[in-house]
Design an enzyme around this catalytic site. Structure first.
Site, mmCIF file in Angstrom:
data_model
loop_
_atom_site.group_PDB
_atom_site.id
_atom_site.type_symbol
_atom_site.label_atom_id
_atom_site.label_comp_id
_atom_site.label_asym_id
_atom_site.label_seq_id
_atom_site.Cartn_x
_atom_site.Cartn_y
_atom_site.Cartn_z
ATOM 1 N N GLU A 131 0.835 -1.212 0.000
ATOM 2 C CA GLU A 131 0.000 0.000 0.000
ATOM 3 C C GLU A 131 0.863 1.253 0.000
ATOM 4 O O GLU A 131 1.791 1.380 0.802
ATOM 5 C CB GLU A 131 -0.893 -0.031 1.246
ATOM 6 N N HIS A 132 0.544 2.169 -0.909
ATOM 7 C CA HIS A 132 1.289 3.422 -1.124
ATOM 8 C C HIS A 132 2.695 3.152 -1.650
ATOM 9 O O HIS A 132 3.531 4.050 -1.685
ATOM 10 C CB HIS A 132 1.332 4.286 0.150
ATOM 11 N N SER A 176 -25.053 4.330 -18.748
ATOM 12 C CA SER A 176 -24.726 3.362 -17.704
ATOM 13 C C SER A 176 -25.946 3.126 -16.827
ATOM 14 O O SER A 176 -26.679 4.074 -16.524
ATOM 15 C CB SER A 176 -23.590 3.896 -16.828
ATOM 16 N N SER A 236 -11.871 -0.470 -7.054
ATOM 17 C CA SER A 236 -11.533 0.082 -8.362
ATOM 18 C C SER A 236 -12.608 -0.132 -9.426
ATOM 19 O O SER A 236 -12.365 -0.729 -10.483
ATOM 20 C CB SER A 236 -10.182 -0.426 -8.865
ATOM 21 N N SER A 237 -13.771 0.385 -9.135
ATOM 22 C CA SER A 237 -14.824 0.401 -10.159
ATOM 23 C C SER A 237 -14.379 1.257 -11.338
ATOM 24 O O SER A 237 -14.805 1.029 -12.473
ATOM 25 C CB SER A 237 -16.132 0.948 -9.576
ATOM 26 N N ASP A 283 -4.347 -0.655 -10.755
ATOM 27 C CA ASP A 283 -5.735 -1.094 -10.913
ATOM 28 C C ASP A 283 -5.974 -1.679 -12.306
ATOM 29 O O ASP A 283 -6.584 -2.735 -12.466
ATOM 30 C CB ASP A 283 -6.688 0.079 -10.676
HETATM 31 P P1 ADP Z 1 -13.232 3.331 -7.053
HETATM 32 O O1 ADP Z 1 -12.417 3.091 -5.827
HETATM 33 O O2 ADP Z 1 -14.504 2.550 -7.030
HETATM 34 O O3 ADP Z 1 -12.450 3.140 -8.323
HETATM 35 P P2 ADP Z 1 -13.241 6.040 -8.019
HETATM 36 O O4 ADP Z 1 -13.647 7.313 -7.383
HETATM 37 O O5 ADP Z 1 -11.849 5.887 -8.498
HETATM 38 O O6 ADP Z 1 -13.635 4.866 -6.987
HETATM 39 O O7 ADP Z 1 -14.183 5.760 -9.268
HETATM 40 C C1 ADP Z 1 -15.573 5.807 -9.106
HETATM 41 C C2 ADP Z 1 -16.182 6.587 -10.253
HETATM 42 O O8 ADP Z 1 -16.095 5.795 -11.460
HETATM 43 C C3 ADP Z 1 -17.656 6.839 -10.068
HETATM 44 O O9 ADP Z 1 -17.893 8.006 -9.311
HETATM 45 C C4 ADP Z 1 -18.122 7.004 -11.515
HETATM 46 O O10 ADP Z 1 -17.792 8.283 -12.000
HETATM 47 C C5 ADP Z 1 -17.253 5.995 -12.243
HETATM 48 N N1 ADP Z 1 -17.927 4.700 -12.356
HETATM 49 C C6 ADP Z 1 -17.608 3.541 -11.746
HETATM 50 N N2 ADP Z 1 -18.445 2.542 -12.101
HETATM 51 C C7 ADP Z 1 -19.319 3.081 -12.967
HETATM 52 C C8 ADP Z 1 -20.452 2.588 -13.715
HETATM 53 N N3 ADP Z 1 -20.849 1.322 -13.603
HETATM 54 N N4 ADP Z 1 -21.095 3.456 -14.515
HETATM 55 C C9 ADP Z 1 -20.707 4.732 -14.625
HETATM 56 N N5 ADP Z 1 -19.676 5.255 -13.952
HETATM 57 C C10 ADP Z 1 -18.992 4.465 -13.137
HETATM 58 MG MG MG Z 2 -10.670 4.227 -8.788
#
Ligand code: ADP
Ligand code: MG
Length: 384
Positions: free
Chosen positions: A35-36, A69, A128-129, A174
């Site tokens: 981490e980091h 989305s 990491s969505s 990621d």
């Molecule tokens: P994470 O830790 O989940 O990656 P982030 O802040 O880096 O958090 O990314 C989240 C952002 O990615 C959301 O606020 C949105 O803008 C975008 N995002 C993630 N998943 C989706 C999705 N299924 N549809 C549209 N935007 C998404």
């Molecule tokens: Mg992210």
């Protein structure tokens, strides 16, 4: 929403009036340890998880992109590929459009596209969505444009999209996990050379699983804490005369203690010992197997709590309670100051560990955590 590919195809046809040309998928990730260390040119050990983002896509005959989305169903974003520049797109659409822009800037023509996205990766839980979204669009556009970019080139496309279109100063961890992961494996990544190699992590085969314990405390990379840690690391490297903290080993710490102020020394000690722990984890996984990882997870957490000071009461409660309730080891994961912790548990113990953590949060008056198991899954690709 967690739609199946066939359901997403139906939704695409309803939305855009014609069937998709295909459906692509890319997973979120958990960072097992390291981490980091990424921005210190060091090592990380993430794995792709069995929660992913799907994108249904169809090429168009013009240069228009329509992207929608299920996360914001009323929001159909229209863009002209020739007019995309950083700053021209706001909100979530900057991730998918950023990928197309980055591909074009790298010299690969993308056709206009209709895109419909759905995801089972929780947003902002440290899984990491954002990379799942970028990588799903990247593999779709790569196939539909016949650009034939390699996986490592697609990692860079995702990173450029996130750095320049979204404006988030993130590294390659990621996207590497999402694109290079394999079922039953973690991705050992050298953030300096960008070299990676798969390491066996067959949790299921030895009766283990990894619980993600999302504290629901929101974290943001833009908050001062993350930037301050980066500055401390840069200062430490400068004062110790190395290009990056990656260039120090645990043996160098005794001398470093005399050259740094007490706080900077603790920041440096976290990075140096954490890098060593990632390498130890790789050795453990190639030898004794995942059961022996627990202690490394626990020492990683203590180092982040005491030396790097990026934990918080909720993360400490999750980690301490999980270990007391039978987890083999636990640590916070992600940037810190909130987000999620992970616990390595025997499958038969996972309900008891989750219950104990949920009860401890209630007793402390914290928002109820979201707790769910994950397993190492395969990386991005076409699914239909
Ligand atoms: P994470 O830790 O989940 O990656 P982030 O802040 O880096 O958090 O990314 C989240 C952002 O990615 C959301 O606020 C949105 O803008 C975008 N995002 C993630 N998943 C989706 C999705 N299924 N549809 C549209 N935007 C998404
Ligand atoms: Mg992210």
């Amino acid at each position: 929403m967690n739609l199946r590919p066939s359901e997403l195809a139906v939704a695409f046809t309803e939305r855009f009036g014609d069937k998709p040309a295909g459906i692509w998928s890319a997973p979120g990730r958990v960072n097992l340890i390291g981490e980091h260390t990424d921005y210190n040119d060091g090592f990380v050990l993430p794995f792709a998880i069995n929660h992913s983002t799907l994108v249904a896509a169809r090429p168009r005959s013009d240069r228009t992109v329509r992207v929608c989305s299920t996360f914001a169903p009323d929001d159909v974003v229209l863009a002209d590929l020739d007019a995309l520049v950083p700053g021209s797109v706001e909100g979530w659409a900057a991730y998918p459009l950023g990928v197309l822009w980055a591909m074009e800037r790298a010299g690969y023509f993308s056709p206009g596209l209709d895109l419909l996205i759905d995801s089972s990766v929780p947003v902002g839980a440290g899984l990491s969505s954002s990379a799942a979204l970028e990588c799903a669009v990247a593999v779709a556009a790569n196939d539909l444009s016949a650009a034939s970019l390699s996986r490592t080139e697609l990692v860079t496309i995702g990173q450029v999209a996130e750095n320049e279109m979204v404006g988030a100063p993130t590294g390659i961890m990621d996207q590497s996990a999402s694109l290079l992961g394999e079922e039953g494996h973690a991705v050992f990544l050298d953030c300096r050379s960008r070299e990676s190699r798969l390491v066996p992590l067959d949790l299921k085969g030895v009766g283990l699983e990894l619980l993600v314990m999302d504290t629901r405390v929101s974290h943001s990379h833009s908050t001062g804490g993350y930037a301050a840690r980066r500055r401390s690391c840069e200062l430490g490297a400068e004062l110790l005369g190395v290009p990056a903290l990656r260039d120090l080993s645990v043996r160098d710490l005794a001398e470093a203690a005399g050259l740094l102020d007490e706080e900077t020394f603790r920041r440096v000690r976290h990075i140096v010992t954490e890098n060593a722990r990632v390498q130890d984890a790789v050795d453990v996984l190639s030898g004794k197997g995942p059961v022996a990882l627990g202690q490394l997870l626990n020492t990683s957490h203590a180092s982040m709590r005491d030396d790097f000071e990026i934990s918080c009461a909720e993360l400490d409660t999750a980690v301490d309670t999980a270990v007391s309730a039978g987890a083999l080891g636990a640590r916070m994961t992600g940037g810190g100051f909130g987000g999620a912790a992970i616990a390595l548990v025997r499958s038969g113990d996972s309900a008891a560990v989750a219950d104990a953590v949920t009860r401890a949060f209630a007793d402390a008056g914290f928002t109820a955590p979201m707790i769910f198991p994950v397993l190492p899954a395969s990386g991005a690709g076409r699914v239909a």
